[in-house]
Design a protein around this motif. Sequence first.
Motif, PDB file in Angstrom:
ATOM      1  N   GLY A  81       0.791  -1.228   0.000  1.00  0.00           N
ATOM      2  CA  GLY A  81       0.000   0.000   0.000  1.00  0.00           C
ATOM      3  C   GLY A  81       0.820   1.273   0.000  1.00  0.00           C
ATOM      4  N   LEU A  82       1.991   1.268   0.632  1.00  0.00           N
ATOM      5  CA  LEU A  82       2.688   2.534   0.907  1.00  0.00           C
ATOM      6  C   LEU A  82       4.126   2.599   0.379  1.00  0.00           C
ATOM      7  CD1 LEU A  82       1.503   3.180   4.599  1.00  0.00           C
ATOM      8  CD2 LEU A  82       0.634   4.244   2.509  1.00  0.00           C
ATOM      9  N   SER A  83       4.564   1.576  -0.365  1.00  0.00           N
ATOM     10  CA  SER A  83       5.931   1.611  -0.900  1.00  0.00           C
ATOM     11  C   SER A  83       6.136   2.878  -1.733  1.00  0.00           C
ATOM     12  CB  SER A  83       6.190   0.370  -1.764  1.00  0.00           C
ATOM     13  OG  SER A  83       7.525   0.379  -2.192  1.00  0.00           O
ATOM     14  N   GLY A  84       7.253   3.573  -1.506  1.00  0.00           N
ATOM     15  CA  GLY A  84       7.532   4.808  -2.222  1.00  0.00           C
ATOM     16  C   GLY A  84       6.958   6.037  -1.532  1.00  0.00           C
ATOM     17  N   ARG A  85       6.113   5.840  -0.518  1.00  0.00           N
ATOM     18  CA  ARG A  85       5.493   6.968   0.183  1.00  0.00           C
ATOM     19  C   ARG A  85       6.040   7.170   1.589  1.00  0.00           C
ATOM     20  NH1 ARG A  85       0.994   8.313  -2.781  1.00  0.00           N
ATOM     21  NH2 ARG A  85       0.109   9.507  -1.072  1.00  0.00           N
ATOM     22  N   ILE A  86       6.851   6.225   2.090  1.00  0.00           N
ATOM     23  CA  ILE A  86       7.406   6.324   3.450  1.00  0.00           C
ATOM     24  C   ILE A  86       8.879   5.926   3.425  1.00  0.00           C
ATOM     25  CG2 ILE A  86       5.186   5.876   4.550  1.00  0.00           C
ATOM     26  CD1 ILE A  86       6.018   3.002   5.036  1.00  0.00           C
ATOM     27  N   ALA A  87       9.624   6.342   4.465  1.00  0.00           N
ATOM     28  CA  ALA A  87      11.066   6.086   4.479  1.00  0.00           C
ATOM     29  C   ALA A  87      11.363   4.599   4.634  1.00  0.00           C
ATOM     30  CB  ALA A  87      11.725   6.873   5.622  1.00  0.00           C
ATOM     31  N   ALA A  88      10.628   3.908   5.520  1.00  0.00           N
ATOM     32  CA  ALA A  88      10.991   2.523   5.811  1.00  0.00           C
ATOM     33  C   ALA A  88       9.846   1.779   6.467  1.00  0.00           C
ATOM     34  CB  ALA A  88      12.206   2.489   6.745  1.00  0.00           C
ATOM     35  N   VAL A  89       9.947   0.454   6.448  1.00  0.00           N
ATOM     36  CA  VAL A  89       9.083  -0.405   7.261  1.00  0.00           C
ATOM     37  C   VAL A  89       9.995  -1.303   8.079  1.00  0.00           C
ATOM     38  CG1 VAL A  89       8.796  -2.049   5.332  1.00  0.00           C
ATOM     39  CG2 VAL A  89       7.226  -2.140   7.273  1.00  0.00           C
ATOM     40  N   LEU A  90       9.681  -1.442   9.358  1.00  0.00           N
ATOM     41  CA  LEU A  90      10.453  -2.326  10.229  1.00  0.00           C
ATOM     42  C   LEU A  90       9.705  -3.666  10.282  1.00  0.00           C
ATOM     43  CD1 LEU A  90      11.955  -1.208  13.648  1.00  0.00           C
ATOM     44  CD2 LEU A  90      11.715  -3.546  12.876  1.00  0.00           C
ATOM     45  N   ASP A  91      10.310  -4.694   9.717  1.00  0.00           N
ATOM     46  CA  ASP A  91       9.633  -5.986   9.553  1.00  0.00           C
ATOM     47  C   ASP A  91       9.899  -6.886  10.746  1.00  0.00           C
ATOM     48  OD1 ASP A  91       8.534  -8.366   8.796  1.00  0.00           O
ATOM     49  OD2 ASP A  91       9.639  -8.552   6.907  1.00  0.00           O
ATOM     50  N   ALA A  92       8.878  -7.078  11.588  1.00  0.00           N
ATOM     51  CA  ALA A  92       9.022  -7.993  12.728  1.00  0.00           C
ATOM     52  C   ALA A  92       8.039  -9.156  12.606  1.00  0.00           C
ATOM     53  CB  ALA A  92       8.804  -7.247  14.040  1.00  0.00           C
ATOM     54  N   GLY A  93       7.656  -9.495  11.363  1.00  0.00           N
ATOM     55  CA  GLY A  93       6.754 -10.626  11.161  1.00  0.00           C
ATOM     56  C   GLY A  93       5.300 -10.242  11.383  1.00  0.00           C
ATOM     57  N   PRO A  94       4.385 -11.225  11.306  1.00  0.00           N
ATOM     58  CA  PRO A  94       2.958 -10.934  11.423  1.00  0.00           C
ATOM     59  C   PRO A  94       2.549 -10.476  12.823  1.00  0.00           C
ATOM     60  CG  PRO A  94       3.326 -13.280  10.922  1.00  0.00           C
ATOM     61  CD  PRO A  94       4.672 -12.641  11.066  1.00  0.00           C
ATOM     62  N   CYS A  95       1.527  -9.605  12.877  1.00  0.00           N
ATOM     63  CA  CYS A  95       1.006  -9.119  14.166  1.00  0.00           C
ATOM     64  C   CYS A  95       0.212 -10.236  14.844  1.00  0.00           C
ATOM     65  CB  CYS A  95       0.087  -7.928  13.931  1.00  0.00           C
ATOM     66  SG  CYS A  95       0.892  -6.591  13.046  1.00  0.00           S
ATOM     67  N   THR A  96       0.340 -10.360  16.156  1.00  0.00           N
ATOM     68  CA  THR A  96      -0.288 -11.489  16.844  1.00  0.00           C
ATOM     69  C   THR A  96      -1.774 -11.278  17.085  1.00  0.00           C
ATOM     70  OG1 THR A  96       0.436 -10.541  18.924  1.00  0.00           O
ATOM     71  CG2 THR A  96       1.812 -12.265  17.994  1.00  0.00           C
ATOM     72  N   VAL A  97      -2.207 -10.051  17.413  1.00  0.00           N
ATOM     73  CA  VAL A  97      -3.632  -9.809  17.658  1.00  0.00           C
ATOM     74  C   VAL A  97      -4.366  -9.661  16.326  1.00  0.00           C
ATOM     75  CG1 VAL A  97      -5.334  -8.256  18.704  1.00  0.00           C
ATOM     76  CG2 VAL A  97      -3.209  -8.783  19.914  1.00  0.00           C
ATOM     77  N   GLY A  98      -3.830  -8.849  15.414  1.00  0.00           N
ATOM     78  CA  GLY A  98      -4.332  -8.807  14.046  1.00  0.00           C
ATOM     79  C   GLY A  98      -5.496  -7.882  13.794  1.00  0.00           C
ATOM     80  N   ILE A  99      -5.998  -7.212  14.814  1.00  0.00           N
ATOM     81  CA  ILE A  99      -7.126  -6.293  14.649  1.00  0.00           C
ATOM     82  C   ILE A  99      -6.811  -5.073  15.527  1.00  0.00           C
ATOM     83  CG2 ILE A  99      -8.612  -7.158  16.516  1.00  0.00           C
ATOM     84  CD1 ILE A  99     -10.808  -7.331  14.298  1.00  0.00           C
ATOM     85  N   GLU A 100      -7.257  -3.871  15.130  1.00  0.00           N
ATOM     86  CA  GLU A 100      -6.868  -2.657  15.829  1.00  0.00           C
ATOM     87  C   GLU A 100      -7.309  -2.670  17.291  1.00  0.00           C
ATOM     88  OE1 GLU A 100      -8.423  -2.790  12.974  1.00  0.00           O
ATOM     89  OE2 GLU A 100      -7.490  -1.447  11.507  1.00  0.00           O
ATOM     90  N   SER A 101      -6.717  -1.754  18.055  1.00  0.00           N
ATOM     91  CA  SER A 101      -7.011  -1.667  19.489  1.00  0.00           C
ATOM     92  C   SER A 101      -8.473  -1.287  19.735  1.00  0.00           C
ATOM     93  CB  SER A 101      -6.103  -0.624  20.143  1.00  0.00           C
ATOM     94  OG  SER A 101      -6.294   0.646  19.549  1.00  0.00           O
ATOM     95  N   THR A 102      -8.984  -1.717  20.859  1.00  0.00           N
ATOM     96  CA  THR A 102     -10.275  -1.264  21.370  1.00  0.00           C
ATOM     97  C   THR A 102     -10.107   0.175  21.852  1.00  0.00           C
ATOM     98  OG1 THR A 102     -10.860  -3.492  22.051  1.00  0.00           O
ATOM     99  CG2 THR A 102     -12.011  -1.692  23.173  1.00  0.00           C
ATOM    100  N   ILE A 103     -11.039   1.077  21.473  1.00  0.00           N
ATOM    101  CA  ILE A 103     -10.942   2.477  21.927  1.00  0.00           C
ATOM    102  C   ILE A 103     -12.045   2.762  22.936  1.00  0.00           C
ATOM    103  CG2 ILE A 103     -10.838   4.903  21.256  1.00  0.00           C
ATOM    104  CD1 ILE A 103      -9.932   4.133  18.521  1.00  0.00           C
TER     105      ILE A 103
END
Length: 319
Positions: free
Chosen positions: A162-184
């Motif tokens: 989605g964002l390649s070329g639009r940001i400086a970097a991505v820090l790759d630490a593998g897949p997210c464990t929860v996988g859905i955004e935080s409860t607000i």
Amino acid sequence: MAPYQTQTLRPDAEGIARAAAWLADGQLVALPTETVYGLAGDATSDLACARIFEAKGRPRFNPLIVHLPSLETARKIAAFPGDAEALAGAFWPGPLTLVLPLKPGHGLSPLVTGGLETVALRVPEHGVMQAVLAKLGGPVAAPSANPSGRISPTTAAHVLAGLSGRIAAVLDAGPCTVGIESTILAPGPEGTRLLREGGLPREAVEPLTGPLVPDTTPGTVQAPGQLGSHYAPAAALVLNSDLSDPHAIRIGFGPAEADLTLSRTGDLVEAAASLFRTLHEADALATARNLPIHIAPIPDRGLGRAINDRLRRAAAPRS
Ligand code: TXA
Ligand code: MG
């Protein structure tokens, strides 16, 4: 915007130091959290915050979540009314965001708060995110690292798609464990309001807060995640399908036959963790063959509520 050669950083001491250095310089770096990858920028810098909206192509300056290393750092920025202390004590670090009244001298860019008197704060648990926050020594604004309105990223590959070329970097630490955004949640003197279902299930919160108050206050900010069409795949999405139509990419839940599955054993935690990855995958298959996506019903309890919320928005008519 000048195109970037977006770099992929490793989750080691060097990658963490590079990410912190770019953030300190006002650049954007996509960082892993336990929920989804966040598009991070220095929350005290107007320029960095403006770049976040530009990179996401967000139509409006919706307020952003500010990520902090600890409850102590959060206390310097905001007040903790009502259930706030108890909630932070019980669930930070973790997939919980609290909307709290700002304190004077908070130092945040007004772009982060959308000019409101409140701010959304979160202390994430992810070790790599914590390491970057410690190295930077300041608050980080981070919405999900996807172009506005598209599926949230749970891997570095999703971020780059989605964002390649639009940001400086991505820090790759593998897949997210929860996988859905935080409860607000918004705690206040009249109880705690639920602003967004997410990775912390309501069943875990209510023993502490009592029944959560639905967010019906007129004039509150429309969270992008609360807009009708959001998290949208390119292909059409049909919910609560019995998966009997073979002319579709079928996403199952439970043992029934399907092309992809959120959880073969019917586990809602596994389903949340695989939701966005499975939608990305189904969307690629569906658009290549010009088919719709059909998805099985998901039980509306625990993390199933957050999953169904995201699915309803993903299936909503596009504006
Ligand atoms: O899991 C997450 O929460 C991820 C990761 C990266 O931390 N972040 C995330 O951020 O989902 P974002 O920007 O996509 O969602 C922030 C939500 C928005 O819907 C926004 O409207 C709401 O928080 N929000 C922020 N400040 C607010 C405020 N003062 N009052 C009400 N809602 C607020
Ligand atoms: Mg988002």
